[in-house]
Design a protein around this motif. Structure first.
Motif, PDB file in Angstrom:
ATOM      1  N   ILE A   1       0.847  -1.198   0.000  1.00  0.00           N
ATOM      2  CA  ILE A   1       0.000   0.000   0.000  1.00  0.00           C
ATOM      3  C   ILE A   1       0.880   1.245   0.000  1.00  0.00           C
ATOM      4  O   ILE A   1       0.662   2.171  -0.786  1.00  0.00           O
ATOM      5  CB  ILE A   1      -0.976  -0.004   1.194  1.00  0.00           C
ATOM      6  N   ARG A   2       1.892   1.249   0.840  1.00  0.00           N
ATOM      7  CA  ARG A   2       2.814   2.399   0.907  1.00  0.00           C
ATOM      8  C   ARG A   2       3.486   2.639  -0.446  1.00  0.00           C
ATOM      9  O   ARG A   2       3.583   3.773  -0.910  1.00  0.00           O
ATOM     10  CB  ARG A   2       3.846   2.141   1.988  1.00  0.00           C
ATOM     11  N   LEU A   3       3.920   1.568  -1.071  1.00  0.00           N
ATOM     12  CA  LEU A   3       4.582   1.689  -2.370  1.00  0.00           C
ATOM     13  C   LEU A   3       3.632   2.235  -3.435  1.00  0.00           C
ATOM     14  O   LEU A   3       3.992   3.128  -4.200  1.00  0.00           O
ATOM     15  CB  LEU A   3       5.122   0.322  -2.806  1.00  0.00           C
ATOM     16  N   HIS A   4       2.412   1.730  -3.489  1.00  0.00           N
ATOM     17  CA  HIS A   4       1.471   2.143  -4.521  1.00  0.00           C
ATOM     18  C   HIS A   4       0.841   3.503  -4.236  1.00  0.00           C
ATOM     19  O   HIS A   4       0.484   4.218  -5.155  1.00  0.00           O
ATOM     20  CB  HIS A   4       0.384   1.084  -4.703  1.00  0.00           C
ATOM     21  N   GLN A   5       0.692   3.866  -2.973  1.00  0.00           N
ATOM     22  CA  GLN A   5       0.101   5.164  -2.636  1.00  0.00           C
ATOM     23  C   GLN A   5       1.034   6.324  -2.926  1.00  0.00           C
ATOM     24  O   GLN A   5       0.585   7.456  -3.023  1.00  0.00           O
ATOM     25  CB  GLN A   5      -0.261   5.217  -1.147  1.00  0.00           C
ATOM     26  N   ASP A   6       2.307   6.036  -3.048  1.00  0.00           N
ATOM     27  CA  ASP A   6       3.308   7.080  -3.250  1.00  0.00           C
ATOM     28  C   ASP A   6       2.909   8.027  -4.376  1.00  0.00           C
ATOM     29  O   ASP A   6       2.915   9.233  -4.213  1.00  0.00           O
ATOM     30  CB  ASP A   6       4.667   6.439  -3.514  1.00  0.00           C
ATOM     31  N   ASP A   7       2.572   7.472  -5.530  1.00  0.00           N
ATOM     32  CA  ASP A   7       2.162   8.275  -6.677  1.00  0.00           C
ATOM     33  C   ASP A   7       1.329   7.391  -7.605  1.00  0.00           C
ATOM     34  O   ASP A   7       1.849   6.845  -8.585  1.00  0.00           O
ATOM     35  CB  ASP A   7       3.389   8.829  -7.405  1.00  0.00           C
ATOM     36  N   PRO A   8       0.029   7.228  -7.315  1.00  0.00           N
ATOM     37  CA  PRO A   8      -0.804   6.315  -8.100  1.00  0.00           C
ATOM     38  C   PRO A   8      -0.831   6.625  -9.592  1.00  0.00           C
ATOM     39  O   PRO A   8      -0.826   5.714 -10.426  1.00  0.00           O
ATOM     40  CB  PRO A   8      -2.199   6.476  -7.489  1.00  0.00           C
ATOM     41  N   ARG A   9      -0.846   7.903  -9.950  1.00  0.00           N
ATOM     42  CA  ARG A   9      -0.874   8.241 -11.388  1.00  0.00           C
ATOM     43  C   ARG A   9       0.403   7.798 -12.072  1.00  0.00           C
ATOM     44  O   ARG A   9       0.378   7.290 -13.198  1.00  0.00           O
ATOM     45  CB  ARG A   9      -1.120   9.734 -11.569  1.00  0.00           C
ATOM     46  N   LEU A  10       1.534   7.954 -11.398  1.00  0.00           N
ATOM     47  CA  LEU A  10       2.802   7.488 -11.963  1.00  0.00           C
ATOM     48  C   LEU A  10       2.762   5.975 -12.141  1.00  0.00           C
ATOM     49  O   LEU A  10       3.165   5.463 -13.191  1.00  0.00           O
ATOM     50  CB  LEU A  10       3.972   7.886 -11.064  1.00  0.00           C
ATOM     51  N   HIS A  11       2.285   5.257 -11.151  1.00  0.00           N
ATOM     52  CA  HIS A  11       2.181   3.800 -11.258  1.00  0.00           C
ATOM     53  C   HIS A  11       1.320   3.402 -12.456  1.00  0.00           C
ATOM     54  O   HIS A  11       1.634   2.467 -13.181  1.00  0.00           O
ATOM     55  CB  HIS A  11       1.564   3.203  -9.987  1.00  0.00           C
ATOM     56  N   ARG A  12       0.205   4.112 -12.641  1.00  0.00           N
ATOM     57  CA  ARG A  12      -0.706   3.812 -13.745  1.00  0.00           C
ATOM     58  C   ARG A  12       0.009   3.983 -15.082  1.00  0.00           C
ATOM     59  O   ARG A  12      -0.084   3.139 -15.964  1.00  0.00           O
ATOM     60  CB  ARG A  12      -1.925   4.728 -13.642  1.00  0.00           C
ATOM     61  N   VAL A  13       0.735   5.068 -15.222  1.00  0.00           N
ATOM     62  CA  VAL A  13       1.471   5.326 -16.465  1.00  0.00           C
ATOM     63  C   VAL A  13       2.568   4.282 -16.666  1.00  0.00           C
ATOM     64  O   VAL A  13       2.715   3.717 -17.750  1.00  0.00           O
ATOM     65  CB  VAL A  13       2.064   6.755 -16.467  1.00  0.00           C
ATOM     66  N   LEU A  14       3.322   4.001 -15.611  1.00  0.00           N
ATOM     67  CA  LEU A  14       4.413   3.026 -15.719  1.00  0.00           C
ATOM     68  C   LEU A  14       3.882   1.631 -16.053  1.00  0.00           C
ATOM     69  O   LEU A  14       4.495   0.889 -16.810  1.00  0.00           O
ATOM     70  CB  LEU A  14       5.231   2.976 -14.430  1.00  0.00           C
TER      71      LEU A  14
END
Length: 133
Positions: A39-52
């Motif tokens: 959760i901590r890893l994914h909450q960091d920047d959800p939009r960035l995760h989505r793009v990556l």
């Protein structure tokens, strides 16, 4: 490159988690730490995760780095689980992949479980602990 910085952050989180392990951990603690970490890893920047995850091409070197990071997380979880369960590596693999998929879906894919991070940790942990019992 941005994906390399993101991977470095994940690797640093894993190193912190590994350094924080001491003594005998109970299954509740292991599962909660795993879910909270994702959760901590994914909450960091959800939009960035989505793009990556969906739009940025990943090189073979980056793919290998992701594979190695996943393997290290599984090995760490298997190590602490081995005192409690049989087939610790198999169970660690299922725990890691499930926690990662759930948090990715809730946070990155914006399916948004209508709950706080604390509730997400509690509910996912309850489910994963049920698998181990």
């Amino acid at each position: 490159m941005i994906i390399d910085r993101h991977l470095a952050a994940g690797e640093a989180m894993l190193a912190d988690a590994a350094n924080g392990l001491s003594g005998r951990l109970e299954i509740d603690d292991i599962v909660r730490a795993l879910v909270f970490g994702f959760i901590r890893l994914h909450q960091d920047d959800p939009r960035l995760h989505r793009v990556l995850a969906g739009e940025v091409p990943i090189s073979s070197a980056q793919r290998e780095r992701i594979k190695a990071l996943r393997s290290r997380i599984i090995a760490l979880v298997a190590k602490v689980l081995s005192e409690h369960v049989k087939e610790a590596e198999l169970k660690a693999t299922l725990l890691v992949d499930t926690a990662d998929a759930l948090t990715h879906r809730w946070i990155v894919d914006q399916v948004a479980l209508p709950a706080s991070a604390d509730i997400m940790v509690a509910q996912a942990s309850k489910m994963l602990k049920g698998y181990l019992s």
